[in-house]
Design a protein around this motif. Structure first.
Motif, PDB file in Angstrom:
ATOM      1  N   GLU A 253       0.829  -1.205   0.000  1.00 27.75           N
ATOM      2  CA  GLU A 253       0.000   0.000   0.000  1.00 27.75           C
ATOM      3  C   GLU A 253       0.863   1.255   0.000  1.00 27.75           C
ATOM      4  N   GLY A 254       1.868   1.291   0.877  1.00 24.43           N
ATOM      5  CA  GLY A 254       2.729   2.469   0.948  1.00 24.43           C
ATOM      6  C   GLY A 254       3.517   2.689  -0.324  1.00 24.43           C
ATOM      7  N   GLY A 255       4.058   1.610  -0.892  1.00 23.11           N
ATOM      8  CA  GLY A 255       4.814   1.735  -2.137  1.00 23.11           C
ATOM      9  C   GLY A 255       3.956   2.258  -3.261  1.00 23.11           C
ATOM     10  N   PHE A 256       2.732   1.741  -3.354  1.00 20.77           N
ATOM     11  CA  PHE A 256       1.828   2.201  -4.410  1.00 20.77           C
ATOM     12  C   PHE A 256       1.516   3.686  -4.264  1.00 20.77           C
ATOM     13  N   ILE A 257       1.195   4.116  -3.050  1.00 21.72           N
ATOM     14  CA  ILE A 257       0.848   5.522  -2.835  1.00 21.72           C
ATOM     15  C   ILE A 257       2.036   6.421  -3.148  1.00 21.72           C
ATOM     16  N   GLN A 258       3.247   5.995  -2.762  1.00 15.51           N
ATOM     17  CA  GLN A 258       4.419   6.798  -3.077  1.00 15.51           C
ATOM     18  C   GLN A 258       4.645   6.865  -4.589  1.00 15.51           C
TER      19      GLN A 258
ATOM     20  N   MET B 188       2.272   6.626  -6.802  1.00 16.81           N
ATOM     21  CA  MET B 188       1.188   7.481  -7.285  1.00 16.81           C
ATOM     22  C   MET B 188       1.571   8.955  -7.145  1.00 16.81           C
ATOM     23  N   GLY B 189       2.228   9.295  -6.035  1.00 13.53           N
ATOM     24  CA  GLY B 189       2.678  10.670  -5.849  1.00 13.53           C
ATOM     25  C   GLY B 189       3.690  11.079  -6.899  1.00 13.53           C
ATOM     26  N   TRP B 190       4.648  10.192  -7.177  1.00 16.45           N
ATOM     27  CA  TRP B 190       5.653  10.456  -8.214  1.00 16.45           C
ATOM     28  C   TRP B 190       5.002  10.791  -9.552  1.00 16.45           C
ATOM     29  N   LEU B 191       3.908  10.121  -9.851  1.00 18.95           N
ATOM     30  CA  LEU B 191       3.298  10.234 -11.178  1.00 18.95           C
ATOM     31  C   LEU B 191       2.153  11.229 -11.258  1.00 18.95           C
ATOM     32  N   THR B 192       1.776  11.848 -10.129  1.00 16.57           N
ATOM     33  CA  THR B 192       0.623  12.751 -10.175  1.00 16.57           C
ATOM     34  C   THR B 192       0.866  14.122  -9.552  1.00 16.57           C
ATOM     35  N   THR B 193       1.446  14.169  -8.357  1.00 10.96           N
ATOM     36  CA  THR B 193       1.488  15.456  -7.645  1.00 10.96           C
ATOM     37  C   THR B 193       2.887  15.977  -7.353  1.00 10.96           C
ATOM     38  N   GLU B 194       3.870  15.116  -7.308  1.00  9.51           N
ATOM     39  CA  GLU B 194       5.205  15.521  -6.861  1.00  9.51           C
ATOM     40  C   GLU B 194       6.015  16.068  -8.037  1.00  9.51           C
ATOM     41  N   GLU B 195       6.171  17.386  -8.050  1.00  8.45           N
ATOM     42  CA  GLU B 195       6.854  18.045  -9.170  1.00  8.45           C
ATOM     43  C   GLU B 195       8.024  18.870  -8.652  1.00  8.45           C
ATOM     44  N   LEU B 196       9.202  18.541  -9.122  1.00  8.31           N
ATOM     45  CA  LEU B 196      10.401  19.312  -8.807  1.00  8.31           C
ATOM     46  C   LEU B 196      10.580  20.399  -9.855  1.00  8.31           C
ATOM     47  N   VAL B 197      10.703  21.640  -9.399  1.00  9.74           N
ATOM     48  CA  VAL B 197      10.846  22.775 -10.315  1.00  9.74           C
ATOM     49  C   VAL B 197      12.089  23.561  -9.931  1.00  9.74           C
ATOM     50  N   SER B 198      12.964  23.780 -10.900  1.00  4.03           N
ATOM     51  CA  SER B 198      14.155  24.612 -10.696  1.00  4.03           C
ATOM     52  C   SER B 198      14.106  25.786 -11.659  1.00  4.03           C
ATOM     53  N   ASP B 199      14.759  26.889 -11.279  1.00  4.80           N
ATOM     54  CA  ASP B 199      14.746  28.068 -12.144  1.00  4.80           C
ATOM     55  C   ASP B 199      15.942  28.039 -13.092  1.00  4.80           C
ATOM     56  N   ALA B 200      16.099  29.127 -13.849  1.00  8.80           N
ATOM     57  CA  ALA B 200      17.135  29.192 -14.869  1.00  8.80           C
ATOM     58  C   ALA B 200      18.542  29.203 -14.287  1.00  8.80           C
TER      59      ALA B 200
ATOM     60  N   ALA C 298      -3.460  11.690   3.224  1.00  9.35           N
ATOM     61  CA  ALA C 298      -4.405  10.615   3.531  1.00  9.35           C
ATOM     62  C   ALA C 298      -5.638  10.667   2.637  1.00  9.35           C
ATOM     63  N   SER C 299      -6.089  11.868   2.317  1.00  9.07           N
ATOM     64  CA  SER C 299      -7.305  11.992   1.498  1.00  9.07           C
ATOM     65  C   SER C 299      -7.082  11.577   0.048  1.00  9.07           C
ATOM     66  N   ASP C 300      -5.810  11.412  -0.366  1.00 12.00           N
ATOM     67  CA  ASP C 300      -5.541  10.967  -1.737  1.00 12.00           C
ATOM     68  C   ASP C 300      -5.640   9.457  -1.886  1.00 12.00           C
ATOM     69  N   ARG C 301      -5.693   8.747  -0.775  1.00 10.78           N
ATOM     70  CA  ARG C 301      -5.853   7.293  -0.856  1.00 10.78           C
ATOM     71  C   ARG C 301      -7.205   6.987  -1.481  1.00 10.78           C
TER      72      ARG C 301
ATOM     73  N   MET D 202       6.059   0.373  -8.576  1.00 11.03           N
ATOM     74  CA  MET D 202       5.800   0.462 -10.019  1.00 11.03           C
ATOM     75  C   MET D 202       4.387   0.056 -10.405  1.00 11.03           C
ATOM     76  N   LEU D 203       3.641  -0.523  -9.466  1.00 12.95           N
ATOM     77  CA  LEU D 203       2.234  -0.790  -9.741  1.00 12.95           C
ATOM     78  C   LEU D 203       1.478   0.507  -9.986  1.00 12.95           C
ATOM     79  N   ALA D 204       2.005   1.618  -9.453  1.00 14.55           N
ATOM     80  CA  ALA D 204       1.341   2.913  -9.615  1.00 14.55           C
ATOM     81  C   ALA D 204       1.403   3.428 -11.043  1.00 14.55           C
ATOM     82  N   VAL D 205       2.190   2.806 -11.892  1.00 12.63           N
ATOM     83  CA  VAL D 205       2.183   3.194 -13.309  1.00 12.63           C
ATOM     84  C   VAL D 205       0.779   3.021 -13.898  1.00 12.63           C
ATOM     85  N   SER D 206      -0.001   2.131 -13.291  1.00 10.42           N
ATOM     86  CA  SER D 206      -1.390   1.954 -13.739  1.00 10.42           C
ATOM     87  C   SER D 206      -2.189   3.238 -13.592  1.00 10.42           C
ATOM     88  N   VAL D 207      -1.851   4.061 -12.595  1.00 14.09           N
ATOM     89  CA  VAL D 207      -2.544   5.340 -12.412  1.00 14.09           C
ATOM     90  C   VAL D 207      -2.244   6.273 -13.575  1.00 14.09           C
TER      91      VAL D 207
END
Length: 784
Positions: free
Chosen positions: A665-670, A672-684, A701-704, A734-739
């Protein structure tokens, strides 16, 4: 499918369990986690006159230091020492593999945030304030910040690597269908709840004892010793637990442990280096960003004939573990699919950014998402259901069972897993329901995807596949267990304790696991590569069996009975028609001067790999799984939600089903975060702009998903692993790739069914909205 993701009944966890392997025993520290009673490094009592450390960071991605005046820093209130590269007593290097990573910048800085000097003061506030008084002049140099720039400049850690087999050129040209495409995959911050922290305490004769939140105590010991200019026996590293690691504390912890040790040795006072979240995210490495290009040919059923991948991996300024990470991205470019003619080319790009590092999956996720994008592209091109295409390409029997690196897949259960998951979830009915929903709703669209995972288990660096353990049985029958693995919340300690309890057939609470300690078990490997239970479980079992054999020999000799009449069970030892308690037997053996202590050692058998040709058997076995994800998107805003997830995952004969379900469960949620909400942004200028939870969004928790069903696949490992179990730490990620594939499916529903939306990862609301607009524009042009 029934929801088995919930913890087992509490009462069952509290009942005495003799032995304990395969039992859903609660995590040994769970009650302490909840009560706030679990000790982490920052919770240890602080020695008198302890110093606090702060690292001043470079404001440039690449620059030469032309002058540095730290007089005001040294004279600031509370400051006891200021440490620069010139003050390092040994080697100013902490490279995990290659010595290309300076501990402190020495005349040149290589990324924005690179530590330049360290202040040791009576409080962290004083250290931080003093660091701001430094006067440093820089000559700004050209910087390479992105993969494209690195590729154009031919800036690589090593020459491009190739893996494959068959005649790719001929296969690409002969099949009736051919597609090419590209996918951008962002990085990911580990965002462990406990940040990087080390406490160094000086001892006699120049020794130092380091308490560190690290996944690799032995490597940390060696690196700290090199920085101090002493032998490894002068450095002891101790780890009771971490508040999460995920790979981010495999090599990265060395920076802070080494600097704390330098400060302790220089001042003769204990020194703590604890980072706040912002500094932690800026200074430490991340998951490797990747660009993946593909060229694929296939028949009318979607079965691949030839495929060529180009993987561009953003490594950062130093090697760290990037070569092995990039190798594993190549290893998993096939995922669960047989590729008859395949070429995988990998470019390890050197950039003026933080040196990227290990992260759960260790390059595997980048490889897996690449081939899953290919499956989706083929399905859309042919107008087929994506699951149909995936099933057509799965590994099978003889003739369809060899990987791109020439390892034969002999334990394949993925067709059974997918078949069972498809049936249990009534996939066809779910697919029809999604289609009906999309036809009835203009502003919301649903998507559905079922994707598999095949993940190789072993360190791909052969010598790391070893472990040691130490077991003491005290004269009262209680057991002390120590091994080289580290606990980061994943339940390793309770699993290994179960293994030892199983050997002696005693209650698990009779086995106490103590902090990982380089003075007890030396030269161990990192707790990584999903190998913690495999390696340390076998080592602990070997140690326990040695003691058990001594006890059996003692009984046989003292009672005059054959060994086959001696049996350990239920806290007792049955001797013919009689029995004694385990505790009484141990005390009797002690009085008879029988050794009740033993070390154990294990090395993974039957693995080999030739990196020059990229061929061999790098993996002892494979772990398998599949996930069905259902999502919904808002066409107007790009917002999305995961509605339901069904997982069927193979962990062999589970050592602890409760812990394994939590890891899945934890691996899947993590993931899922990589593929949906977690965005690294750097400037110029190469400055990380998303360095706090205010701007970097991990799942909450509400994203589960409301419907989250996890079932363990009934299976026994064909290889002789510990109790025939399988690793569980990384594969579920890697099961979260399904998301991501389900989100792609939702966006694609806006088109004519043949358009591949340009949806990169992570699929943030902005990314989804851009993909929606692209598909809509294609509809208007009619050029799908």
């Amino acid at each position: 499918m029934s929801d088995q993701s919930m913890a087992p009944d509490t009462a069952s966890l509290c009942d005495p369990i003799h032995g304990g392997v395969a039992q859903p025993i609660t995590h040994d520290s769970a009650h302490k986690h909840v009560a706030g009673a679990a000790f982490y490094v920052d919770d240890l009592p602080e020695p008198q006159d302890m110093l606090h450390l702060y690292a001043a960071q470079s404001p440039h991605a690449h620059a030469r230091i032309t002058s540095m005046n730290l007089d005001a820093v040294r004279q600031a209130s509370g400051v006891v020492a200021v440490i620069t590269a010139a003050d390092i007593p040994g080697h100013n290097q902490i490279g995990a593999v290659f010595k290309d990573e300076p501990l402190l910048a020495d005349g040149e800085v290589f990324y924005n945030g690179h530590p330049v000097f360290v202040v040791a003061a009576k409080s962290i506030e004083q250290a931080r304030a003093a660091a701001a008084l430094a006067k440093i002049d820089y000559e700004v140099l050209p910087a390479i910040l992105g993969i494209k720039d690195a590729h154009e400049a031919q800036s690589y850690l090593e020459p491009p690597q190739s893996m494959g087999r068959g005649d790719v050129k001929t296969a690409l040209n002969r099949a009736p269908h051919r597609l090419s495409g590209h996918l951008s995959v962002n990085g990911q911050d580990h965002f462990y709840l406990e940040g990087q922290v080390s406490l160094a305490i000086p001892g006699e004769d120049g020794d130092v004892h380091v308490y560190s939140s690290t996944q690799h105590p032995s490597e940390l010991q060696h690196l700290v010793a090199e920085v101090l200019g002493v032998a490894s026996h002068s450095v002891t590293v101790e780890v009771r637990r971490m508040g999460g690691g995920f790979g981010g504390k495999e090599s990265q912890a060395a920076i802070f442990a080494a600097l704390a040790a330098v400060a302790a040795k220089r001042t003769g006072r204990a020194a703590k280096f604890r980072l706040d979240r912002d500094d932690d995210m800026i200074i430490t490495g991340k998951r490797h960003e990747a660009e993946i290009a593909y060229d694929v040919s296939f028949d009318t059923d979607g079965r691949i004939d030839g495929i060529r991948f180009e993987q561009f991996i953003k490594c950062g300024y130093a090697a760290d573990l990037s070569l092995a990470v990039s190798d594993r991205a190549m290893f998993h470019a096939d995922n669960a699919y047989y590729l008859p003619n395949v070429e995988i080319k990998s470019f390890r790009c050197r950039t003026n950014t933080v040196s990227n590092t290990a992260f759960r999956g260790f390059g595997g996720p980048q490889g897996v998402i690449g081939i899953e994008r290919v499956m989706d592209a083929i399905a859309l091109h042919l107008g087929l259901d994506a699951l149909q295409v995936r099933k057509a390409n799965l590994y099978g029997g003889p003739g369809r069972d060899v990987t791109p690196y020439h390892q034969q897949v002999t334990d394949n259960v993925i067709p059974e897993i997918i078949g069972a998951l498809e049936k249990e979830t009534d996939y066809a009915k779910r697919r029809a329901a999604v289609k009906a929903f999309n036809a009835a709703h203009r502003w919301q669209k649903k998507g559905l995807a079922l994707t598999p995972v095949k993940f190789g288990i072993s360190f791909t660096t052969k010598h790391l596949n070893q472990a040691g353990a130490l077991v003491h049985v005290y004269s009262d029958g209680s057991v002390h267990l120590n091994h080289g693995g580290t606990e980061m919340g994943q339940g390793l300690m309770v699993k290994v304790a179960q293994v030892v309890a199983e050997e002696f057939q005693i209650d698990v609470d009779r086995v106490k696991v103590t902090a990982t300690h380089t003075g007890k078990v030396p030269n161990t490997s990192a707790t990584a590569a999903s190998s913690g239970s495999d390696l340390n479980g076998m080592a602990a079992q070997a140690a326990a069996r040695t003691i058990k054999e001594r006890l059996v020999d003692f009984i046989a000799e003292s009672r005059g009975l054959p060994k086959d009449q001696i049996r350990f069970q239920s806290n007792k030892v049955f001797i013919g028609n009689d029995f004694v308690t385990f505790d009484d037997l141990v005390h009797e053996a002690y009085l008879a001067r029988i050794s009740l202590s033993s070390t154990g050692f294990y090395k993974t058998p039957d693995i080999h790999y030739d990196r020059d040709s990229h061929t061999g058997r790098p993996f002892y076995y494979f772990a398998y799984g599949a996930a069905l994800s259902e999502v919904v998107i808002d066409v107007l805003t790009g917002e999305s939600r995961v509605l339901a997830v069904d997982i069927l995952h193979d962990v062999g004969r589970s050592l602890n089903p409760a812990v394994d379900l939590g890891q899945i469960e934890g691996g899947f949620i993590q993931g899922m975060g990589w593929l949906t909400t977690e965005e690294l942004v750097s400037d110029a200028e190469g400055r990380l702009r998303t360095h706090a939870p205010s701007t970097y969004k991990i799942p909450v928790a509400s994203d589960r998903p409301d419907a989250f069903n996890i079932t363990l696949f009934s299976n026994t490992n064909r290889e002789a692993t510990i109790h025939r179990s399988k690793a569980v730490g990384e594969p579920p990620f890697m099961l979260a790739v399904s998301v991501h594939s389900a989100l792609l499916d939702a966006v694609a529903s806006l088109g004519d069914g043949t358009q591949l939306p340009p949806l990169d990862a992570p699929a943030t609301p902005e990314a989804i909205l851009r993909a929606v607009e692209a598909v809509t524009a294609q509809n208007e042009r009619g050029d799908g």
